[in-house]
Scaffold this active site. Sequence first.
Site, PDB file in Angstrom:
ATOM      1  N   HIS A  39     -12.398  34.320   1.833  1.00 38.66           N
ATOM      2  CA  HIS A  39     -11.296  33.784   2.640  1.00 38.66           C
ATOM      3  C   HIS A  39     -10.573  32.668   1.892  1.00 38.66           C
ATOM      4  O   HIS A  39     -10.632  31.501   2.275  1.00 38.66           O
ATOM      5  CB  HIS A  39     -11.820  33.295   3.998  1.00 38.66           C
ATOM      6  CG  HIS A  39     -12.104  34.423   4.931  1.00 38.66           C
ATOM      7  ND1 HIS A  39     -13.068  34.395   5.887  1.00 38.66           N
ATOM      8  CD2 HIS A  39     -11.516  35.651   5.040  1.00 38.66           C
ATOM      9  CE1 HIS A  39     -13.075  35.539   6.546  1.00 38.66           C
ATOM     10  NE2 HIS A  39     -12.148  36.320   6.045  1.00 38.66           N
ATOM     11  N   GLU A 123     -18.164  38.561  10.709  1.00 41.68           N
ATOM     12  CA  GLU A 123     -19.624  38.362  10.650  1.00 41.68           C
ATOM     13  C   GLU A 123     -20.246  38.618  12.027  1.00 41.68           C
ATOM     14  O   GLU A 123     -21.284  39.276  12.147  1.00 41.68           O
ATOM     15  CB  GLU A 123     -19.952  36.931  10.183  1.00 41.68           C
ATOM     16  CG  GLU A 123     -21.448  36.679  10.096  1.00 41.68           C
ATOM     17  CD  GLU A 123     -21.791  35.231   9.785  1.00 41.68           C
ATOM     18  OE1 GLU A 123     -21.068  34.594   8.995  1.00 41.68           O
ATOM     19  OE2 GLU A 123     -22.793  34.736  10.330  1.00 41.68           O
ATOM     20  N   SER A 214     -10.436  30.639   6.625  1.00 38.22           N
ATOM     21  CA  SER A 214     -11.883  30.557   6.404  1.00 38.22           C
ATOM     22  C   SER A 214     -12.540  29.806   7.557  1.00 38.22           C
ATOM     23  O   SER A 214     -12.222  28.651   7.828  1.00 38.22           O
ATOM     24  CB  SER A 214     -12.152  29.841   5.070  1.00 38.22           C
ATOM     25  OG  SER A 214     -13.432  29.256   5.082  1.00 38.22           O
ATOM     26  N   SER A 257     -15.800  29.096   0.424  1.00 40.47           N
ATOM     27  CA  SER A 257     -14.998  30.068  -0.312  1.00 40.47           C
ATOM     28  C   SER A 257     -13.941  29.387  -1.191  1.00 40.47           C
ATOM     29  O   SER A 257     -12.974  30.025  -1.595  1.00 40.47           O
ATOM     30  CB  SER A 257     -14.345  31.033   0.681  1.00 40.47           C
ATOM     31  OG  SER A 257     -13.805  30.318   1.774  1.00 40.47           O
TER      32      SER A 257
END
Length: 294
Positions: A39, A123, A214, A257
């Site tokens: 992300h 997720e 993110s 990330s």
Amino acid sequence: MKVFLAQNSGFCFGVKRAIRMALEVAQQDRVYSLGPLIHNPQMVEDLKDHGIEIASHAGDMRSSTVIVRSHGISEMERQILEQNGNQIVDATCPYVRRTHEIVKEMCESGYPVMILGDAGHPEVIGMLSYCEGDKEVVSPDFDPAGKTWHKLCLLSQTTMQMPDFLALVGRLVPHCQQLMIFNTICLATTERQHATRKLASHADLMIVIGGRNSSNTRMLYNICTAVTQTVLIETATELSADLLNNRQIIGLTAGASTPDDQIIIVYNKIMEINGNGDRVTEINAIPIFKEESC
Ligand code: SF4
């Protein structure tokens, strides 16, 4: 003006592993990731240059090499990829894989499953797919008033805040005869959030570096805004002299990330705006915040 980086900022083990695996297979073949591998829009562009393309749906690919991202995919997506003859390179983080196993096992044992997390995050969608029984996703402010459970299994998206998880446990206990709790918040996340909270409590400006898409970067932003003035930026171009003027301590932190080079560029830009000649070329050269730093 002092500038510090929070300990444990940037790439986590799971993201590093996924990128390494993707780059390895991309040397031999064109590779697809189902959704962005990471992300971070700037990093996604870099990966495209290495031949790693993004596909939006599992059904979009036939007989291709597909990398599964660190936060995993759903059972259904995996089946579609297999049915279409794709070769799957599975970079699901072992901590995320563990949540799949817990959900499956507890569901098969007859426990309703409750997940603290963001219902729309891939997720969490992946976690839910391993449970065919009762399941629900709740946010940190979930109120169990008026509800009771004979038995319940509670776990968390890996990037949630530990204080929120503990508070939810406390609220659920009086409503459950049997509560099975699995601490599935990953250690890298807990440590990064803890270090960020500590730095934020000393800084008069926090700069959170990372993709706006993110989840763990946004979580760092939420932690910091509760403590001090905070901005979330994706690149150093978003910095201005107005923002940095008259600051005593500026804190930097970055999501799992965010690559090291983006953190370095932001640090050097702050130095440049501040008229300071110091520049760094390595992440280790940026001062890490410790309590005794102030
Ligand atoms: S944040 Fe934690 S669970 Fe998620 S990929 Fe990184 S190490 Fe794995």
